[in-house]
Design a protein around this motif. Structure first.
Motif, short mmCIF file in Angstrom:
data_model
loop_
_atom_site.label_atom_id
_atom_site.label_comp_id
_atom_site.label_asym_id
_atom_site.label_seq_id
_atom_site.Cartn_x
_atom_site.Cartn_y
_atom_site.Cartn_z
N PRO A 54 0.83 -1.22 0.00
CA PRO A 54 0.00 0.00 0.00
C PRO A 54 0.86 1.26 0.00
O PRO A 54 1.87 1.34 0.70
N ARG A 55 0.44 2.23 -0.78
CA ARG A 55 1.25 3.45 -0.94
C ARG A 55 1.37 4.23 0.35
O ARG A 55 2.32 5.01 0.57
N ASP A 56 0.40 4.04 1.28
CA ASP A 56 0.44 4.74 2.56
C ASP A 56 1.12 3.93 3.65
O ASP A 56 1.01 4.26 4.85
N SER A 57 1.82 2.87 3.26
CA SER A 57 2.52 2.04 4.26
C SER A 57 3.51 2.90 5.06
O SER A 57 4.25 3.72 4.50
N PHE A 58 3.51 2.71 6.36
CA PHE A 58 4.37 3.49 7.25
C PHE A 58 5.74 2.80 7.32
O PHE A 58 5.89 1.74 7.92
N VAL A 59 6.73 3.41 6.69
CA VAL A 59 8.06 2.79 6.58
C VAL A 59 9.13 3.83 6.91
O VAL A 59 8.87 5.03 7.03
N SER A 77 -1.40 -13.81 -5.79
CA SER A 77 -1.55 -12.36 -5.78
C SER A 77 -2.04 -11.98 -4.39
O SER A 77 -3.18 -12.31 -4.01
N VAL A 78 -1.19 -11.31 -3.60
CA VAL A 78 -1.50 -11.05 -2.20
C VAL A 78 -1.15 -9.62 -1.83
O VAL A 78 -0.51 -8.88 -2.60
N THR A 79 -1.59 -9.22 -0.65
CA THR A 79 -1.23 -7.94 -0.05
C THR A 79 -0.37 -8.21 1.18
O THR A 79 -0.59 -9.20 1.90
N VAL A 80 0.64 -7.39 1.41
CA VAL A 80 1.47 -7.57 2.59
C VAL A 80 0.57 -7.60 3.83
O VAL A 80 -0.40 -6.84 3.92
N PRO A 81 0.83 -8.49 4.78
CA PRO A 81 0.00 -8.54 6.00
C PRO A 81 -0.05 -7.19 6.71
O PRO A 81 0.97 -6.51 6.88
N VAL A 82 -1.25 -6.78 7.10
CA VAL A 82 -1.48 -5.45 7.68
C VAL A 82 -2.05 -5.59 9.10
O VAL A 82 -2.94 -6.42 9.34
N ALA A 83 -1.55 -4.76 9.98
CA ALA A 83 -2.07 -4.74 11.35
C ALA A 83 -3.12 -3.66 11.55
O ALA A 83 -4.08 -3.84 12.29
N ASP A 84 -2.94 -2.52 10.85
CA ASP A 84 -3.86 -1.39 11.03
C ASP A 84 -3.91 -0.59 9.73
O ASP A 84 -2.86 -0.14 9.24
N VAL A 85 -5.12 -0.40 9.17
CA VAL A 85 -5.25 0.35 7.92
C VAL A 85 -5.45 1.84 8.17
O VAL A 85 -5.49 2.62 7.23
N ASN A 86 -5.55 2.21 9.42
CA ASN A 86 -5.74 3.63 9.76
C ASN A 86 -4.87 3.98 10.97
O ASN A 86 -5.35 4.45 11.99
N TYR A 87 -3.61 3.77 10.79
CA TYR A 87 -2.66 4.02 11.88
C TYR A 87 -2.25 5.49 11.84
O TYR A 87 -1.62 5.96 10.90
N MET A 88 -2.63 6.22 12.88
CA MET A 88 -2.40 7.66 12.92
C MET A 88 -0.97 7.96 13.34
O MET A 88 -0.45 7.44 14.33
N THR A 89 -0.32 8.80 12.54
CA THR A 89 1.06 9.19 12.79
C THR A 89 1.20 10.69 12.57
O THR A 89 0.22 11.38 12.25
N GLY A 90 2.43 11.17 12.68
CA GLY A 90 2.67 12.58 12.45
C GLY A 90 2.49 12.99 11.01
O GLY A 90 2.38 14.17 10.70
N SER A 113 -2.91 9.58 8.46
CA SER A 113 -3.36 8.19 8.50
C SER A 113 -2.47 7.35 7.60
O SER A 113 -2.26 7.67 6.42
N THR A 114 -1.95 6.26 8.15
CA THR A 114 -1.06 5.38 7.39
C THR A 114 -1.51 3.93 7.53
O THR A 114 -2.44 3.63 8.28
N VAL A 115 -0.83 3.05 6.80
CA VAL A 115 -1.09 1.61 6.87
C VAL A 115 0.08 0.97 7.60
O VAL A 115 1.24 1.07 7.16
N LEU A 116 -0.22 0.33 8.73
CA LEU A 116 0.82 -0.32 9.53
C LEU A 116 0.88 -1.80 9.21
O LEU A 116 -0.11 -2.51 9.28
N TRP A 117 2.07 -2.26 8.84
CA TRP A 117 2.23 -3.68 8.51
C TRP A 117 2.21 -4.53 9.78
O TRP A 117 2.58 -4.08 10.87
N ASN A 118 1.79 -5.77 9.59
CA ASN A 118 1.93 -6.78 10.64
C ASN A 118 3.38 -7.27 10.57
O ASN A 118 3.75 -7.99 9.64
#
Length: 408
Positions: free
Chosen positions: A194-199, A366-379, A382-387
């Motif tokens: 996901p383009r909003d992945s928090f990395v 065809s898969v999506t990287v495992p996600v823990a939170d699709v609305n992880y609030m950061t500075g 809203s971001t996507v937090l991976w598991n």
């Protein structure tokens, strides 16, 4: 005294069981002079005819018979017939001409295909995408490629930007990021990031994944993905909004079957449920919409993978690859829309296309990287937090070439 053909009339005509009396006696009837209906092939070259007094129709049958039948009828195994005159064989010019024409057509087809492929490859754009860092991950089992769809509007007019709902922003940002892994042995795997992945972005702290492309272009985006996944990227492919629309329209649309209606005012898309051919603008809205999707960015990346696989299948079908005219039309349009990494070879580009076609046919995952939170609030919003545990297991399996267990 001069010789006259009549002097030899006393010579008997060869006996034939087919026309004899059946009592074994020689038939003393003579051939009439001047009748040349029967050439018996004797050494003296003279022509003898059968008696015209026969009323059983044999003469007519004999006249209509083939040379071989006449020869057998005349001698019928009695005595020692003279050698058969040699037959003249007609040269097989027709077959040779056909084979020569066929070979010429094959050579012309191969040459034309080679020329078209060279033209298509020459139309592909190039972009620097190799990270200039020393701590890149080591080689893994197989090869991995980064497929990126940007929000570049360079190939869109202002009217098109307004009609497609893309906005008028300048620059390039990664709108779609996918990791394609092709193992040495086995089926390929396509992973949506996901383009909003928090990395973590080198020298820029933590941010959304697509920010890496905005800050440092393809090299920084590749480096960010390598550091987040631990997988070395072997090739890079990028396409913008305008190029995407052109490619879809050039192949004549892409057939998709929608389980539910797709409506999104911001993406300017309004599609009914069911099977249909999507035009370029419709396809762009379909892969970009997310505000009316209950799954948000996760539903969006799934649609992107599905559509990309269907598009590649359309582009690599026999109707395109075996037709030089269509291959040139579709290929050059695709080439102008794409940008490949400077080190991505033609062989690797072909490998990407074949892997995507395999996935579209069900021979791959065809898969999506495992996600823990699709609305992880950061500075940064809203971001996507991976598991972390699930993502690490997925990428470790890809590096080793092991089967993966992540659900699509």
């Amino acid at each position: 005294m001069p010789h006259h053909p009549q002097d030899d009339w006393s010579r008997p005509v060869p006996r034939s069981s087919a026309r004899g009396r059946g009592d074994g006696r020689r038939d003393d009837r003579r051939a009439a002079p001047g009748d040349d209906d029967w050439d018996d092939g004797w050494d003296d070259g003279r022509t003898r005819a059968l008696p015209q007094s026969r009323d059983d129709g044999w003469a007519d049958r004999y006249r209509d018979a083939s040379p071989d039948d006449r020869y057998a009828e005349a001698y019928d195994g009695r005595g020692s017939p003279p050698p058969r005159p040699p037959r003249r064989r007609r040269p097989r010019y027709g077959f040779r001409r056909f084979m020569a024409t066929l070979m010429l057509l094959v050579v012309a087809y191969v040459v034309s295909m080679a020329v078209v492929v060279a033209m298509v490859w020459g139309s592909v754009g190039r972009v620097e995408a190799t990270p200039r860092v020393a701590d890149r991950p080591g080689a893994s089992s197989g090869a991995s490629y980064l497929l990126v769809g940007t929000d570049s509007r360079e190939q869109l007019t202002q009217e098109q930007q307004s009609a497609f709902g893309t906005g008028f922003a300048e620059g390039h940002r990664a709108d779609t990021v996918m990791l394609l892994h092709v193992p040495t042995i086995g089926d390929p795997t396509l992973v949506s990031l996901p383009r909003d992945s928090f990395v973590t972005i080198r020298d820029h702290g933590q941010n959304k994944l697509n920010a890496a492309h905005s800050i440092g272009g393809p090299p920084l985006l590749v480096d960010t993905v390598e550091q987040a996944t631990g997988i070395r990227i072997d090739g890079y492919l990028e396409i913008g909004f305008g190029g995407f629309v052109q490619v879809v329209d050039k192949v004549g649309g892409v057939h998709m079957c929608l389980a539910a209606p797709a409506k999104d005012k911001k993406a300017h898309v309004d599609l009914q449920a069911g099977c249909q051919d999507l035009t370029g603008p419709e396809a762009l809205g379909y892969v970009r919409m997310r505000y009316n999707d209950s799954r948000g960015d996760l539903g969006r990346v799934e649609r992107q993978r599905q559509f990309l696989a269907a598009l590649v299948e359309e582009m690599t079908g026999p109707a395109t690859l075996l037709n030089p005219v269509r291959l040139h039309s579709v290929g050059t349009a695709t080439g102008r829309a794409l940008s490949l990494g400077e080190n991505t070879s033609m062989l690797e580009a072909g490998r990407i296309a074949l892997a995507m076609r395999a996935i579209s046919n069900g021979n791959g995952q065809s898969v999506t990287v495992p996600v823990a939170d699709v609305n992880y609030m950061t500075g940064v919003g809203s971001t996507v937090l991976w598991n972390e545990q699930g993502a690490a297991a997925l990428f470790d399996a890809l590096r080793r070439g092991d089967p993966i267990s992540v659900q699509p």
